[in-house]
Design a protein around this motif. Sequence first.
Motif, PDB file in Angstrom:
ATOM      1  N   SER A  18     -39.985 -25.912  -7.056  1.00  0.00           N
ATOM      2  CA  SER A  18     -40.611 -24.679  -6.570  1.00  0.00           C
ATOM      3  C   SER A  18     -39.601 -23.754  -5.884  1.00  0.00           C
ATOM      4  O   SER A  18     -39.982 -22.742  -5.322  1.00  0.00           O
ATOM      5  N   LEU A  19     -38.309 -24.080  -5.954  1.00  0.00           N
ATOM      6  CA  LEU A  19     -37.271 -23.277  -5.310  1.00  0.00           C
ATOM      7  C   LEU A  19     -37.027 -21.983  -6.076  1.00  0.00           C
ATOM      8  O   LEU A  19     -36.881 -21.989  -7.294  1.00  0.00           O
ATOM      9  N   ILE A  20     -37.013 -20.878  -5.354  1.00  0.00           N
ATOM     10  CA  ILE A  20     -36.643 -19.584  -5.919  1.00  0.00           C
ATOM     11  C   ILE A  20     -35.507 -19.034  -5.065  1.00  0.00           C
ATOM     12  O   ILE A  20     -35.719 -18.664  -3.917  1.00  0.00           O
ATOM     13  N   PRO A  21     -34.276 -19.011  -5.597  1.00  0.00           N
ATOM     14  CA  PRO A  21     -33.156 -18.538  -4.783  1.00  0.00           C
ATOM     15  C   PRO A  21     -33.211 -17.034  -4.548  1.00  0.00           C
ATOM     16  O   PRO A  21     -33.980 -16.316  -5.181  1.00  0.00           O
ATOM     17  N   ASP A  22     -32.373 -16.567  -3.654  1.00  0.00           N
ATOM     18  CA  ASP A  22     -32.203 -15.139  -3.403  1.00  0.00           C
ATOM     19  C   ASP A  22     -31.385 -14.566  -4.558  1.00  0.00           C
ATOM     20  O   ASP A  22     -30.224 -14.924  -4.746  1.00  0.00           O
ATOM     21  N   PHE A  23     -31.996 -13.704  -5.354  1.00  0.00           N
ATOM     22  CA  PHE A  23     -31.322 -13.150  -6.519  1.00  0.00           C
ATOM     23  C   PHE A  23     -30.630 -11.820  -6.229  1.00  0.00           C
ATOM     24  O   PHE A  23     -30.207 -11.127  -7.148  1.00  0.00           O
ATOM     25  N   SER A  24     -30.492 -11.453  -4.949  1.00  0.00           N
ATOM     26  CA  SER A  24     -29.891 -10.154  -4.628  1.00  0.00           C
ATOM     27  C   SER A  24     -28.439 -10.050  -5.098  1.00  0.00           C
ATOM     28  O   SER A  24     -27.944  -8.948  -5.326  1.00  0.00           O
ATOM     29  N   LYS A  68     -27.549 -29.793 -17.789  1.00  0.00           N
ATOM     30  CA  LYS A  68     -26.864 -28.657 -18.391  1.00  0.00           C
ATOM     31  C   LYS A  68     -27.110 -27.455 -17.483  1.00  0.00           C
ATOM     32  O   LYS A  68     -28.249 -27.199 -17.077  1.00  0.00           O
ATOM     33  N   VAL A  69     -26.061 -26.729 -17.150  1.00  0.00           N
ATOM     34  CA  VAL A  69     -26.161 -25.579 -16.257  1.00  0.00           C
ATOM     35  C   VAL A  69     -26.276 -24.317 -17.110  1.00  0.00           C
ATOM     36  O   VAL A  69     -25.340 -23.960 -17.826  1.00  0.00           O
ATOM     37  N   THR A  70     -27.421 -23.654 -17.041  1.00  0.00           N
ATOM     38  CA  THR A  70     -27.633 -22.473 -17.887  1.00  0.00           C
ATOM     39  C   THR A  70     -27.303 -21.167 -17.185  1.00  0.00           C
ATOM     40  O   THR A  70     -27.039 -20.175 -17.837  1.00  0.00           O
ATOM     41  N   ALA A  71     -27.309 -21.183 -15.842  1.00  0.00           N
ATOM     42  CA  ALA A  71     -27.026 -19.954 -15.094  1.00  0.00           C
ATOM     43  C   ALA A  71     -26.684 -20.309 -13.653  1.00  0.00           C
ATOM     44  O   ALA A  71     -26.890 -21.438 -13.209  1.00  0.00           O
ATOM     45  N   LEU A 118     -27.701 -23.083  -8.857  1.00  0.00           N
ATOM     46  CA  LEU A 118     -27.526 -23.280 -10.292  1.00  0.00           C
ATOM     47  C   LEU A 118     -28.883 -23.479 -10.943  1.00  0.00           C
ATOM     48  O   LEU A 118     -29.745 -24.150 -10.392  1.00  0.00           O
ATOM     49  N   ASN A 119     -29.050 -22.905 -12.135  1.00  0.00           N
ATOM     50  CA  ASN A 119     -30.230 -23.166 -12.941  1.00  0.00           C
ATOM     51  C   ASN A 119     -29.851 -24.279 -13.898  1.00  0.00           C
ATOM     52  O   ASN A 119     -28.912 -24.140 -14.680  1.00  0.00           O
ATOM     53  N   VAL A 120     -30.555 -25.406 -13.811  1.00  0.00           N
ATOM     54  CA  VAL A 120     -30.204 -26.574 -14.617  1.00  0.00           C
ATOM     55  C   VAL A 120     -31.377 -26.999 -15.486  1.00  0.00           C
ATOM     56  O   VAL A 120     -32.539 -26.709 -15.182  1.00  0.00           O
ATOM     57  N   THR A 121     -31.055 -27.698 -16.555  1.00  0.00           N
ATOM     58  CA  THR A 121     -32.076 -28.227 -17.455  1.00  0.00           C
ATOM     59  C   THR A 121     -31.690 -29.641 -17.877  1.00  0.00           C
ATOM     60  O   THR A 121     -30.508 -29.962 -17.974  1.00  0.00           O
ATOM     61  N   PHE A 122     -32.692 -30.458 -18.112  1.00  0.00           N
ATOM     62  CA  PHE A 122     -32.476 -31.826 -18.568  1.00  0.00           C
ATOM     63  C   PHE A 122     -33.791 -32.377 -19.082  1.00  0.00           C
ATOM     64  O   PHE A 122     -34.858 -31.811 -18.845  1.00  0.00           O
ATOM     65  N   ARG A 158     -41.288 -38.543 -17.700  1.00  0.00           N
ATOM     66  CA  ARG A 158     -42.431 -37.658 -17.963  1.00  0.00           C
ATOM     67  C   ARG A 158     -42.505 -37.339 -19.449  1.00  0.00           C
ATOM     68  O   ARG A 158     -42.630 -36.197 -19.853  1.00  0.00           O
ATOM     69  N   ASP A 159     -42.367 -38.353 -20.287  1.00  0.00           N
ATOM     70  CA  ASP A 159     -42.468 -38.216 -21.747  1.00  0.00           C
ATOM     71  C   ASP A 159     -41.473 -37.211 -22.319  1.00  0.00           C
ATOM     72  O   ASP A 159     -41.809 -36.406 -23.180  1.00  0.00           O
ATOM     73  N   ASN A 160     -40.233 -37.242 -21.825  1.00  0.00           N
ATOM     74  CA  ASN A 160     -39.150 -36.387 -22.301  1.00  0.00           C
ATOM     75  C   ASN A 160     -39.441 -34.899 -22.154  1.00  0.00           C
ATOM     76  O   ASN A 160     -38.991 -34.090 -22.957  1.00  0.00           O
ATOM     77  N   VAL A 161     -40.186 -34.543 -21.131  1.00  0.00           N
ATOM     78  CA  VAL A 161     -40.423 -33.135 -20.855  1.00  0.00           C
ATOM     79  C   VAL A 161     -39.089 -32.500 -20.443  1.00  0.00           C
ATOM     80  O   VAL A 161     -38.258 -33.135 -19.804  1.00  0.00           O
ATOM     81  N   THR A 162     -38.867 -31.264 -20.864  1.00  0.00           N
ATOM     82  CA  THR A 162     -37.675 -30.531 -20.453  1.00  0.00           C
ATOM     83  C   THR A 162     -37.929 -29.938 -19.080  1.00  0.00           C
ATOM     84  O   THR A 162     -38.879 -29.177 -18.893  1.00  0.00           O
ATOM     85  N   VAL A 163     -37.099 -30.297 -18.121  1.00  0.00           N
ATOM     86  CA  VAL A 163     -37.214 -29.789 -16.759  1.00  0.00           C
ATOM     87  C   VAL A 163     -36.178 -28.686 -16.583  1.00  0.00           C
ATOM     88  O   VAL A 163     -35.017 -28.850 -16.952  1.00  0.00           O
ATOM     89  N   VAL A 164     -36.614 -27.557 -16.040  1.00  0.00           N
ATOM     90  CA  VAL A 164     -35.721 -26.442 -15.725  1.00  0.00           C
ATOM     91  C   VAL A 164     -35.980 -26.072 -14.276  1.00  0.00           C
ATOM     92  O   VAL A 164     -37.124 -25.804 -13.899  1.00  0.00           O
ATOM     93  N   LEU A 165     -34.922 -26.088 -13.460  1.00  0.00           N
ATOM     94  CA  LEU A 165     -35.105 -25.747 -12.054  1.00  0.00           C
ATOM     95  C   LEU A 165     -33.807 -25.226 -11.451  1.00  0.00           C
ATOM     96  O   LEU A 165     -32.735 -25.415 -12.008  1.00  0.00           O
TER      97      LEU A 165
END
Length: 111
Positions: free
Chosen positions: A21-27, A58-61, A69-73, A78-85
């Motif tokens: 649920s983290l939303i960084p400061d995008f300023s 994997k770091v996407t941004a 960092l925005n990461v995915t794995f 959880r049944d191979n769900v793709t997590v992006v956070l």
Amino acid sequence: MQSRGPGKQPGHKPGKYRDESLIPDFSSGVVRFPYRREPYARALLHLVDGGSETRDVKVTARTGDSAHLNVTFLDESRDNVTVVLWIPARDAVRIPASESSWRDPYDLDWD
């Protein structure tokens, strides 16, 4: 840095990772890595229950100030769900793709 909290995003199901649920400061902006050539990292992920686990991601941004960092794995538990956070950058260290425990099948370079 803001946190929306569980259930605040449309269709959001509570997850096991604290930073879901983290939303960084995008300023400072967002820098995206070249598609299909994103770097890999070993990240410490904090769990909602208070524990933590280390995962290859994997770091996407990153934020412009490199604080997050925005990461995915894939999450096998959880049944191979793709997590992006978004995670704090201090919780990750870059690794060669060849050292990652998983690889994105769409990567261009397989070293």
